[in-house]
Motif scaffolding. Structure first.
Motif, short mmCIF file in Angstrom:
data_model
loop_
_atom_site.label_atom_id
_atom_site.label_comp_id
_atom_site.label_asym_id
_atom_site.label_seq_id
_atom_site.Cartn_x
_atom_site.Cartn_y
_atom_site.Cartn_z
N GLU A 83 91.95 -19.96 65.07
CA GLU A 83 92.99 -20.40 65.99
C GLU A 83 94.36 -20.51 65.33
OE1 GLU A 83 93.59 -23.95 69.23
OE2 GLU A 83 91.59 -23.44 68.53
N ARG A 84 94.36 -21.09 64.12
CA ARG A 84 95.64 -21.26 63.41
C ARG A 84 96.27 -19.91 63.12
NH1 ARG A 84 98.21 -25.05 60.22
NH2 ARG A 84 96.66 -26.59 60.81
N GLN A 85 95.43 -18.98 62.71
CA GLN A 85 95.94 -17.64 62.41
C GLN A 85 96.46 -16.97 63.69
OE1 GLN A 85 92.94 -15.17 60.69
NE2 GLN A 85 94.40 -13.84 59.65
N GLN A 100 114.69 -14.02 67.29
CA GLN A 100 115.18 -15.32 66.86
C GLN A 100 114.01 -16.27 66.68
OE1 GLN A 100 117.54 -16.00 70.44
NE2 GLN A 100 116.32 -17.79 70.80
N THR A 101 114.26 -17.37 66.00
CA THR A 101 113.20 -18.33 65.75
C THR A 101 112.79 -19.00 67.04
OG1 THR A 101 114.19 -18.74 63.61
CG2 THR A 101 112.53 -20.30 64.34
N TYR A 102 111.51 -19.22 67.15
CA TYR A 102 111.01 -19.76 68.39
C TYR A 102 109.86 -20.71 68.09
CZ TYR A 102 108.63 -19.94 72.85
OH TYR A 102 108.02 -20.36 73.98
N THR A 103 109.82 -21.83 68.75
CA THR A 103 108.73 -22.77 68.56
C THR A 103 107.84 -22.76 69.79
OG1 THR A 103 110.39 -24.13 67.50
CG2 THR A 103 108.22 -25.10 67.76
N ILE A 104 106.56 -22.61 69.56
CA ILE A 104 105.63 -22.58 70.68
C ILE A 104 105.32 -24.02 71.10
CG2 ILE A 104 103.35 -21.87 71.45
CD1 ILE A 104 103.53 -19.72 69.23
N LYS A 105 105.50 -24.26 72.36
CA LYS A 105 105.22 -25.61 72.85
C LYS A 105 103.75 -25.77 73.16
CE LYS A 105 109.61 -25.98 75.30
NZ LYS A 105 109.74 -24.61 75.77
N GLY A 106 103.27 -26.97 72.96
CA GLY A 106 101.92 -27.31 73.39
C GLY A 106 100.81 -26.70 72.58
N VAL A 107 101.09 -26.33 71.34
CA VAL A 107 100.01 -25.80 70.51
C VAL A 107 99.76 -26.76 69.35
CG1 VAL A 107 99.13 -23.82 69.26
CG2 VAL A 107 100.85 -23.51 71.02
#
Ligand code: ZN
Length: 107
Positions: A83-85, A100-107
């Motif tokens: 999952e982490r991978q 651009q840099t992006y943060t995944i929400k809810g993970v």
């Protein structure tokens, strides 16, 4: 349990034959499996930028983009049991799609 080292035929990285499929490393397999979705994502992203600069409503395009991202995530998770991978790979694909840099929400 015998595995030999081979070179990925796409990026040239050295990988063990046990993790390779069709002489491709996991990264390259993921990249090619989501290539069509990434193009779709980039298309929608540009469209949204155009709409936004025209002061148009971008809500619907935002939802379409989110759907494409969900499909990318689902496809990657199918290929990557860890999952982490899978999350790392999804983030990388999204960064590439958005440039651009992006943060995944809810993970
Ligand atoms: Zn590769």
């Amino acid at each position: 349990m015998s595995s030999i080292l081979i070179f990925c035929k796409s990026c040239g990285k050295q990988i063990s034959s046990s993790e390779a499929r069709e002489q491709l490393c996991l990264d390259c397999r993921v990249r090619s499996s989501v290539a069509d979705l990434r193009d779709e994502h980039a298309r929608l992203w540009r469209k949204r930028e155009r709409y936004r600069s025209a002061q148009a409503n971008v809500e619907q395009i935002g939802r379409q983009i989110a759907r494409v991202e969900d499909r990318m995530g689902a496809r990657i998770k199918e290929m990557v049991p860890n999952e982490r991978q899978a999350v790392d790979l999804l983030r990388r694909e999204l960064e590439a799609a958005r440039g651009q840099t992006y943060t995944i929400k809810g993970v």
